[in-house]
Design a protein around this motif. Structure first.
Motif, mmCIF file in Angstrom:
data_model
loop_
_atom_site.group_PDB
_atom_site.id
_atom_site.type_symbol
_atom_site.label_atom_id
_atom_site.label_comp_id
_atom_site.label_asym_id
_atom_site.label_seq_id
_atom_site.Cartn_x
_atom_site.Cartn_y
_atom_site.Cartn_z
ATOM 1 N N CYS A 114 -3.211 -5.403 -3.651
ATOM 2 C CA CYS A 114 -3.036 -6.303 -4.511
ATOM 3 C C CYS A 114 -1.509 -6.953 -4.593
ATOM 4 C CB CYS A 114 -3.514 -6.088 -5.800
ATOM 5 S SG CYS A 114 -5.305 -5.960 -6.027
ATOM 6 N N ASP B 66 2.762 6.491 -7.134
ATOM 7 C CA ASP B 66 1.695 7.458 -7.418
ATOM 8 C C ASP B 66 0.322 6.542 -7.768
ATOM 9 O OD1 ASP B 66 0.152 9.806 -7.130
ATOM 10 O OD2 ASP B 66 0.922 10.433 -9.004
ATOM 11 N N GLY B 67 0.140 5.425 -7.258
ATOM 12 C CA GLY B 67 -1.001 4.791 -7.942
ATOM 13 C C GLY B 67 -2.256 4.585 -6.959
ATOM 14 N N GLU B 68 -3.143 3.640 -7.410
ATOM 15 C CA GLU B 68 -4.250 3.548 -6.520
ATOM 16 C C GLU B 68 -4.061 2.750 -5.273
ATOM 17 O OE1 GLU B 68 -7.130 5.046 -6.836
ATOM 18 O OE2 GLU B 68 -6.469 5.925 -8.889
ATOM 19 N N TRP B 69 -4.496 2.939 -3.947
ATOM 20 C CA TRP B 69 -4.434 2.102 -2.795
ATOM 21 C C TRP B 69 -4.707 0.569 -2.861
ATOM 22 C CZ3 TRP B 69 -8.726 -0.711 -0.840
ATOM 23 C CH2 TRP B 69 -9.563 -0.278 -1.040
ATOM 24 N N TRP B 70 -5.801 0.422 -3.794
ATOM 25 C CA TRP B 70 -6.153 -1.066 -3.886
ATOM 26 C C TRP B 70 -5.193 -1.833 -4.855
ATOM 27 C CZ3 TRP B 70 -7.191 -2.994 -8.866
ATOM 28 C CH2 TRP B 70 -7.218 -2.001 -9.593
ATOM 29 N N VAL B 71 -4.539 -0.993 -5.569
ATOM 30 C CA VAL B 71 -3.344 -1.814 -6.360
ATOM 31 C C VAL B 71 -2.244 -2.290 -5.362
ATOM 32 C CG1 VAL B 71 -1.671 -1.532 -8.247
ATOM 33 C CG2 VAL B 71 -3.920 -0.571 -8.520
ATOM 34 N N TRP C 52 0.950 -1.223 0.010
ATOM 35 C CA TRP C 52 0.026 -0.023 -0.237
ATOM 36 C C TRP C 52 0.879 1.175 0.172
ATOM 37 C CZ3 TRP C 52 -0.224 3.551 4.056
ATOM 38 C CH2 TRP C 52 -1.052 4.614 3.761
ATOM 39 N N VAL D 118 1.081 3.681 -3.313
ATOM 40 C CA VAL D 118 0.658 5.307 -3.017
ATOM 41 C C VAL D 118 1.580 6.089 -3.211
ATOM 42 C CG1 VAL D 118 -0.669 6.511 -1.605
ATOM 43 C CG2 VAL D 118 -1.240 4.279 -2.014
ATOM 44 N N LEU E 262 -1.693 -1.636 -14.476
ATOM 45 C CA LEU E 262 -2.350 -0.969 -13.610
ATOM 46 C C LEU E 262 -1.563 0.488 -13.067
ATOM 47 C CD1 LEU E 262 -4.297 -3.696 -11.560
ATOM 48 C CD2 LEU E 262 -5.138 -2.445 -13.734
ATOM 49 N N VAL E 263 -0.400 0.465 -13.418
ATOM 50 C CA VAL E 263 0.265 1.635 -12.609
ATOM 51 C C VAL E 263 1.143 2.343 -13.839
ATOM 52 C CG1 VAL E 263 2.101 2.600 -11.315
ATOM 53 C CG2 VAL E 263 0.616 0.900 -10.384
#
Length: 292
Positions: A230, A222-227, A214, A218, A289-290
């Motif tokens: 995962c 600089d990606g999404e927290w759920w990624v 996480w 983040v 995804l990033v």
């Protein structure tokens, strides 16, 4: 008359529940991580030199282990093919990696023809297994590094960020499992395969990995927290499976460590088992995804 000299070997040093010389392990880790950090900070291709050396050493270790079962891997073509695989993956990407893997496997099988018929299938099978297990999986490190371009370096480069995230989340799994296993480990996960690995250690690995994944996604990527969650989940599951698979290999070969080239850790493969297992799915996750 002088007393006879005892031929009894000194008892092995007991490292407690940790199962390793912690001081030597920490010192080795600091040196290795320092070399990795220096290469990534200034010039990414320098890190590829480290990857190529790691592939060569790992193939040598696996050959030494398989000799215990009478399997003599052809290390020269395996090493040459392994280096070609990681280089073409870095320079030309996934299509080139698939092609290089197929050509390397065929070249090794042709190389083995000069040894004759006896044991051909066994040695060829073990050789192709080695190509997939070490340089093919290791080539995903090259694919990760190639994100954001094939030159340069530093924390502003996507490839460097991906490598750091991948390494740090894998280290988090190791540290979390080590701490929880030493402090609370009571229920073996797979006592026949790896007696020191416990369910409590797995929970510790999961907690550390989820937190690290996480935070890294983040704040670093600089990606999404759920990624990030995962990422942590993939890391803990695949690192554990990778460790168990290498333990099975060593037990089948009848050896404790692949070698002693890394003080406090055993062989290089004893440290790469988790890394090789986690890199491919982590690259896939971050690539789509990033970094896309």
């Amino acid at each position: 008359m002088p007393a006879p000299i005892s031929q009894t070997p000194p008892p092995a040093k007991d490292h407690g529940r940790a199962g390793r010389d912690l001081k030597a392990a920490v010192a080795s880790a600091v040196v290795l991580l320092g070399a990795v950090a220096a290469s990534l900070a200034f010039w990414k291709p320098a890190f590829m030199v480290i990857v190529a050396i790691a592939v060569v050493v790992a193939i040598w270790e696996l050959r030494q282990g398989m000799l215990a079962k009478g399997i003599d891997l052809p290390e020269q073509p395996l090493m040459a093919g392994g280096i070609v695989m990681v280089v073409v993956a870095y320079v030309w990407g996934t299509d080139a990696l698939v092609t290089a893997t197929a050509v390397s496997a065929l070249a090794v099988m042709l190389w083995l023809l000069h040894r004759g018929i006896d044991g051909y299938v066994k040695t060829a099978t073990a050789s192709v297994f080695t190509l997939i297990y070490i340089p093919f999986l290791g080539s995903f490190v090259a694919l990760m590094l190639a994100e954001g371009g094939r030159t340069g370096g530093g924390l502003d480069n996507e490839g460097v960020q991906g490598i750091l995230a991948f390494i740090l989340v894998t280290i988090a799994s190791d540290i979390g499992g080590y701490v929880a296993g030493v402090l609370f480990g009571k229920h073996p996960m797979a006592p026949v395969i790896s007696p020191k690995k416990s369910w409590e250690g797995f929970v510790g690995s999961m907690v550390f990995c989820l937190a690290a994944g996480w935070a890294l996604v983040v704040y670093l990527l600089d990606g999404e927290w759920w990624v990030g969650l995962c990422l942590g989940l993939i890391a803990v599951v695949m690192a554990t499976l990778g460790d168990l698979c290498e333990s099975v290999i060593k037990r089948d070969l009848g050896i404790k460590d692949m070698s002693q080239v890394v003080p406090g850790h055993g062989g290089l493969m004893d440290r790469l088992d988790s890394i090789l297992a986690t890199i491919a799915p982590i690259w896939l996750l971050l690539h789509y995804l990033v970094f896309t």
